[in-house]
Design a protein around this motif. Structure first.
Motif, PDB file in Angstrom:
ATOM      1  N   ASP B  97      34.374 -76.679  37.018  1.00  0.00           N
ATOM      2  CA  ASP B  97      35.589 -76.423  37.772  1.00  0.00           C
ATOM      3  C   ASP B  97      36.702 -76.096  36.789  1.00  0.00           C
ATOM      4  OD1 ASP B  97      35.856 -79.064  36.937  1.00  0.00           O
ATOM      5  OD2 ASP B  97      36.796 -79.744  38.796  1.00  0.00           O
ATOM      6  N   LEU B  98      37.732 -75.373  37.276  1.00  0.00           N
ATOM      7  CA  LEU B  98      38.664 -74.669  36.390  1.00  0.00           C
ATOM      8  C   LEU B  98      40.085 -74.725  36.903  1.00  0.00           C
ATOM      9  CD1 LEU B  98      36.775 -71.253  36.531  1.00  0.00           C
ATOM     10  CD2 LEU B  98      36.457 -72.949  34.724  1.00  0.00           C
ATOM     11  N   TYR B  99      41.016 -74.428  36.020  1.00  0.00           N
ATOM     12  CA  TYR B  99      42.335 -73.975  36.442  1.00  0.00           C
ATOM     13  C   TYR B  99      42.502 -72.560  35.925  1.00  0.00           C
ATOM     14  CZ  TYR B  99      45.644 -76.398  39.308  1.00  0.00           C
ATOM     15  OH  TYR B  99      46.334 -76.848  40.398  1.00  0.00           O
ATOM     16  N   VAL B 100      42.920 -71.653  36.794  1.00  0.00           N
ATOM     17  CA  VAL B 100      43.134 -70.262  36.395  1.00  0.00           C
ATOM     18  C   VAL B 100      44.630 -69.973  36.475  1.00  0.00           C
ATOM     19  CG1 VAL B 100      42.685 -67.833  36.967  1.00  0.00           C
ATOM     20  CG2 VAL B 100      40.863 -69.549  37.228  1.00  0.00           C
ATOM     21  N   TYR B 101      45.219 -69.551  35.360  1.00  0.00           N
ATOM     22  CA  TYR B 101      46.639 -69.205  35.313  1.00  0.00           C
ATOM     23  C   TYR B 101      46.809 -67.708  35.140  1.00  0.00           C
ATOM     24  CZ  TYR B 101      47.569 -74.182  34.454  1.00  0.00           C
ATOM     25  OH  TYR B 101      47.654 -75.545  34.553  1.00  0.00           O
ATOM     26  N   VAL B 116      41.342 -72.560  32.147  1.00  0.00           N
ATOM     27  CA  VAL B 116      41.216 -73.864  31.494  1.00  0.00           C
ATOM     28  C   VAL B 116      40.000 -74.571  32.090  1.00  0.00           C
ATOM     29  CG1 VAL B 116      42.335 -76.071  31.028  1.00  0.00           C
ATOM     30  CG2 VAL B 116      43.703 -73.978  31.109  1.00  0.00           C
ATOM     31  N   CYS B 117      39.082 -74.992  31.215  1.00  0.00           N
ATOM     32  CA  CYS B 117      37.832 -75.603  31.671  1.00  0.00           C
ATOM     33  C   CYS B 117      37.611 -76.948  30.989  1.00  0.00           C
ATOM     34  CB  CYS B 117      36.653 -74.660  31.411  1.00  0.00           C
ATOM     35  SG  CYS B 117      36.296 -74.398  29.672  1.00  0.00           S
ATOM     36  N   ASN B 118      36.605 -77.678  31.451  1.00  0.00           N
ATOM     37  CA  ASN B 118      36.266 -78.966  30.841  1.00  0.00           C
ATOM     38  C   ASN B 118      35.755 -78.767  29.421  1.00  0.00           C
ATOM     39  OD1 ASN B 118      36.641 -81.179  32.832  1.00  0.00           O
ATOM     40  ND2 ASN B 118      35.347 -79.860  34.078  1.00  0.00           N
ATOM     41  N   ALA B 119      36.109 -79.718  28.546  1.00  0.00           N
ATOM     42  CA  ALA B 119      35.703 -79.640  27.140  1.00  0.00           C
ATOM     43  C   ALA B 119      34.182 -79.534  27.006  1.00  0.00           C
ATOM     44  CB  ALA B 119      36.211 -80.873  26.395  1.00  0.00           C
ATOM     45  N   SER B 120      33.478 -80.289  27.858  1.00  0.00           N
ATOM     46  CA  SER B 120      32.024 -80.331  27.750  1.00  0.00           C
ATOM     47  C   SER B 120      31.384 -78.997  28.119  1.00  0.00           C
ATOM     48  CB  SER B 120      31.477 -81.428  28.658  1.00  0.00           C
ATOM     49  OG  SER B 120      31.961 -81.243  29.977  1.00  0.00           O
ATOM     50  N   ASN B 121      32.107 -78.154  28.852  1.00  0.00           N
ATOM     51  CA  ASN B 121      31.532 -76.889  29.321  1.00  0.00           C
ATOM     52  C   ASN B 121      32.118 -75.668  28.644  1.00  0.00           C
ATOM     53  OD1 ASN B 121      29.841 -78.100  31.203  1.00  0.00           O
ATOM     54  ND2 ASN B 121      31.492 -78.258  32.682  1.00  0.00           N
ATOM     55  N   ARG B 122      32.911 -75.889  27.607  1.00  0.00           N
ATOM     56  CA  ARG B 122      33.630 -74.781  26.988  1.00  0.00           C
ATOM     57  C   ARG B 122      32.698 -73.640  26.584  1.00  0.00           C
ATOM     58  NH1 ARG B 122      36.843 -75.819  21.303  1.00  0.00           N
ATOM     59  NH2 ARG B 122      36.742 -73.672  20.526  1.00  0.00           N
ATOM     60  N   GLU B 123      31.613 -73.962  25.897  1.00  0.00           N
ATOM     61  CA  GLU B 123      30.698 -72.909  25.442  1.00  0.00           C
ATOM     62  C   GLU B 123      29.995 -72.245  26.624  1.00  0.00           C
ATOM     63  OE1 GLU B 123      30.833 -75.886  23.899  1.00  0.00           O
ATOM     64  OE2 GLU B 123      31.696 -75.248  21.969  1.00  0.00           O
ATOM     65  N   ALA B 124      29.568 -73.066  27.580  1.00  0.00           N
ATOM     66  CA  ALA B 124      28.852 -72.523  28.750  1.00  0.00           C
ATOM     67  C   ALA B 124      29.750 -71.597  29.553  1.00  0.00           C
ATOM     68  CB  ALA B 124      28.343 -73.670  29.626  1.00  0.00           C
ATOM     69  N   VAL B 125      31.008 -71.987  29.737  1.00  0.00           N
ATOM     70  CA  VAL B 125      31.945 -71.171  30.506  1.00  0.00           C
ATOM     71  C   VAL B 125      32.232 -69.870  29.752  1.00  0.00           C
ATOM     72  CG1 VAL B 125      34.323 -71.026  31.367  1.00  0.00           C
ATOM     73  CG2 VAL B 125      32.985 -73.114  31.728  1.00  0.00           C
ATOM     74  N   ALA B 126      32.495 -69.988  28.463  1.00  0.00           N
ATOM     75  CA  ALA B 126      32.828 -68.795  27.670  1.00  0.00           C
ATOM     76  C   ALA B 126      31.657 -67.813  27.650  1.00  0.00           C
ATOM     77  CB  ALA B 126      33.212 -69.201  26.249  1.00  0.00           C
ATOM     78  N   SER B 127      30.452 -68.302  27.484  1.00  0.00           N
ATOM     79  CA  SER B 127      29.323 -67.376  27.377  1.00  0.00           C
ATOM     80  C   SER B 127      28.988 -66.767  28.739  1.00  0.00           C
ATOM     81  CB  SER B 127      28.103 -68.058  26.742  1.00  0.00           C
ATOM     82  OG  SER B 127      27.616 -69.054  27.601  1.00  0.00           O
ATOM     83  N   HIS B 128      29.118 -67.568  29.804  1.00  0.00           N
ATOM     84  CA  HIS B 128      28.876 -67.039  31.150  1.00  0.00           C
ATOM     85  C   HIS B 128      29.899 -65.948  31.488  1.00  0.00           C
ATOM     86  CE1 HIS B 128      27.766 -67.004  35.404  1.00  0.00           C
ATOM     87  NE2 HIS B 128      29.057 -67.127  35.701  1.00  0.00           N
ATOM     88  N   LEU B 129      31.174 -66.221  31.237  1.00  0.00           N
ATOM     89  CA  LEU B 129      32.213 -65.237  31.533  1.00  0.00           C
ATOM     90  C   LEU B 129      32.023 -63.976  30.684  1.00  0.00           C
ATOM     91  CD1 LEU B 129      35.459 -67.411  31.925  1.00  0.00           C
ATOM     92  CD2 LEU B 129      34.120 -66.310  33.730  1.00  0.00           C
ATOM     93  N   THR B 130      31.669 -64.162  29.427  1.00  0.00           N
ATOM     94  CA  THR B 130      31.472 -63.016  28.541  1.00  0.00           C
ATOM     95  C   THR B 130      30.354 -62.116  29.067  1.00  0.00           C
ATOM     96  OG1 THR B 130      32.195 -64.346  26.658  1.00  0.00           O
ATOM     97  CG2 THR B 130      30.935 -62.345  26.152  1.00  0.00           C
ATOM     98  N   ARG B 131      29.290 -62.754  29.536  1.00  0.00           N
ATOM     99  CA  ARG B 131      28.150 -61.998  30.047  1.00  0.00           C
ATOM    100  C   ARG B 131      28.536 -61.230  31.322  1.00  0.00           C
ATOM    101  NH1 ARG B 131      23.977 -63.412  33.286  1.00  0.00           N
ATOM    102  NH2 ARG B 131      24.703 -65.556  33.459  1.00  0.00           N
ATOM    103  N   LEU B 132      29.214 -61.916  32.249  1.00  0.00           N
ATOM    104  CA  LEU B 132      29.605 -61.260  33.503  1.00  0.00           C
ATOM    105  C   LEU B 132      30.625 -60.146  33.270  1.00  0.00           C
ATOM    106  CD1 LEU B 132      30.035 -63.965  36.307  1.00  0.00           C
ATOM    107  CD2 LEU B 132      28.030 -62.610  35.710  1.00  0.00           C
TER     108      LEU B 132
END
Lengths: 127, 362
Positions: B97-101, B116-132
């Motif tokens: 889950d996120l905050y989008v500004y 802004v995402c959870n610290a534990s998911n930073r890599e997962a969120v960044a790589s998923h977004l990069t791929r999409l």
């Protein structure tokens, strides 16, 4: 770490105070500090026979639930029911107002196995 | 283990440090979680949340990309506004889950959107977004190390902050951002938080965070750790990824179904087509005890000394510092999810009576 010299200690972080054949038991200052804010205490039933090192009570902090063990065998004669409404007393005054239960000691020889403040401190510091 | 730029301030304030998502973070300070919790409910508390992930999304296609990648609709966001959102996977669950500004040219946040995402998911969120983002005219960059983040929370937060900055923080509306200075440091104020109280999240340069921390605590903000952050969000009924929200949980089966907007998005079919057999609910214990993650939720027992059938599982639980009741969140069978329904929580082999409630719990 506040460890009164007059008390006896268990490696599982209970303190005991002997008065005649009645042993008063609580958790050490080290234990309350490690647990953090205590939010719930489950006490044994008066009249229960307990054996040494058996789990007889539960202390729950915000972080975790922790069993409290009988230091020696005996019969539960009294519990500190004030802790039910004010479990935080275990944090603020673990050695006086925060006592948990009293046992009539049946296994007197087991008292010899309890630790002095100095010996307990070594265990606590080793983690 | 990583440390935020506030590490020394935490130690100076008597923090007990723990490992959290690869970071060494304060779980509590000397006075304890209970006092910190009450400070946020009654006056103002200050949290170091610099460990959270910040991801920049920029480019002409940034908006259409984020409309596709996230569940809420960033088209609703004018510049200087933020929204709670979620990142779906393709199996009907969530990545985070996120905050989008939606950022502004005046603030020092990156253009055009900050996630802004959870610290534990930073890599997962960044790589998923990069791929999409490959299919869009948008660029994704992990900028987490460029930002310190403080959360000043509580009914006294606006007054306290107004005493140390010239920016009109009192006039800032919920979920909006404002560029300003604090002690001469460039910051962006966001009227957001995770405690259920009014408050601000303050983005800053990491090297400025210690001076800001010292000033805000000197002005009366109580340092608060991860322990109070958890009891506060739980009492407020906010979900935490890894507990209430997971890669398997459908947000449409929660009180946060409003986040999922009816538009095309990644993984829509899996989220939209599934019917809810389970629902995320709040539970208030009617007997003393602490429900914890993983404890079983049971149907009311048919008779004494019997246990009812398992109907679900607790995802988070604690004693409410305000009401002193045992409170919990749980995924349970839909048939039991109406507020007022009596259930039981199995605590150390004992079924404790509980009732389904709609959070907040205070």
């Amino acid at each position: 770490m506040n460890l009164p010299e007059a008390l006896l200690y268990s490696p599982s972080h209970e303190w005991s105070k002997l008065d005649g054949d009645i042993l008063t038991v609580g958790i050490t200052d080290f234990a309350q500090d490690q647990l953090g804010d205590v939010v719930f205490v489950e006490l044994p039933t008066v009249g229960t026979q307990v054996s040494a090192r058996s789990a007889v009570a539960v202390v729950e902090s915000v972080k975790t639930a922790s069993d409290i063990y009988a230091p020696v065998s005996g019969e539960v004669t009294e519990v500190n029911s004030a802790l039910t409404d004010a479990p935080e007393t275990l944090n603020s005054d673990p050695y006086e107002e925060g006592w948990m239960f009293k046992l009539r000691v049946s296994g007197a020889s087991e008292l010899d196995k309890l630790l002095s403040a100095a010996d307990y401190q070594k265990i606590a510091e080793a983690g | 283990m990583k440390r935020t730029s506030l590490f020394d301030q935490h130690l100076a304030a008597g923090a007990r440090m723990v490992a959290f998502a690869g970071w060494e973070m304060p779980i509590q300070y000397a006075s304890g979680i209970h006092q910190e919790h009450l400070a946020v409910r009654e006056s103002a508390g200050l949290f170091d949340v610099s460990h959270m992930g910040e991801i920049e999304v920029t480019g002409p296609g940034a908006l259409s990309f984020l409309r596709f990648a996230t569940l809420n609709d960033p088209a609703l966001l004018g510049p200087g506004r933020g929204q709670y959102s979620m990142l779906p996977n393709d199996r009907g669950g969530l990545i985070d889950d996120l905050y989008v500004y939606h950022t502004t040219p005046e603030d020092f946040l990156p253009d055009d959107y900050l996630v802004v995402c959870n610290a534990s998911n930073r890599e997962a969120v960044a790589s998923h977004l990069t791929r999409l983002a490959r299919d869009f005219d948008a660029d994704v960059r992990d900028v987490s190390d460029d930002f310190g983040l403080l959360a000043l929370q509580g009914p006294g937060a606006a007054l306290l902050l107004g005493r140390v900055t010239d920016a009109d923080v009192g006039g800032l509306k919920k979920n909006r951002t404002l560029a300003g200075t604090l002690l001469g440091c460039e910051v962006t104020f966001a009227r957001t938080g995770y405690t259920g109280e009014d408050g601000f999240e303050i983005f800053c340069h990491p090297e400025d965070a210690p001076a800001l921390w010292r000033t805000l605590t000197a002005a009366g903000a109580v340092p608060c750790g991860l322990g109070a952050r958890d009891t506060l969000r739980l009492e407020a009924g906010f979900p935490l990824f890894g507990h209430e929200l997971t890669p398997e949980t459908n947000p449409r089966c929660t009180d946060f179904a409003w986040v999922v907007k009816d538009k095309p998005f990644y993984g829509r079919e899996a989220i939209w087509s599934r019917t809810c057999t389970r629902q995320l609910v709040g539970l208030r214990l009617l007997q003393r005890g602490v429900a914890r993650q993983g404890y079983r939720v049971l149907a009311p027992a048919a008779g004494e000394d019997e246990l009812g059938d398992k109907i679900g599982e607790v995802t988070s639980g604690t004693i409410s510092p305000l009401t002193r009741d045992g409170i919990a969140m749980a995924w349970i069978r839909k048939a039991y999810s109406e507020p007022g329904t009596e259930v039981a929580v199995e605590v150390r082999a004992q079924p404790l009576s509980a009732v389904v409630v709609k959070p907040p719990f205070y």
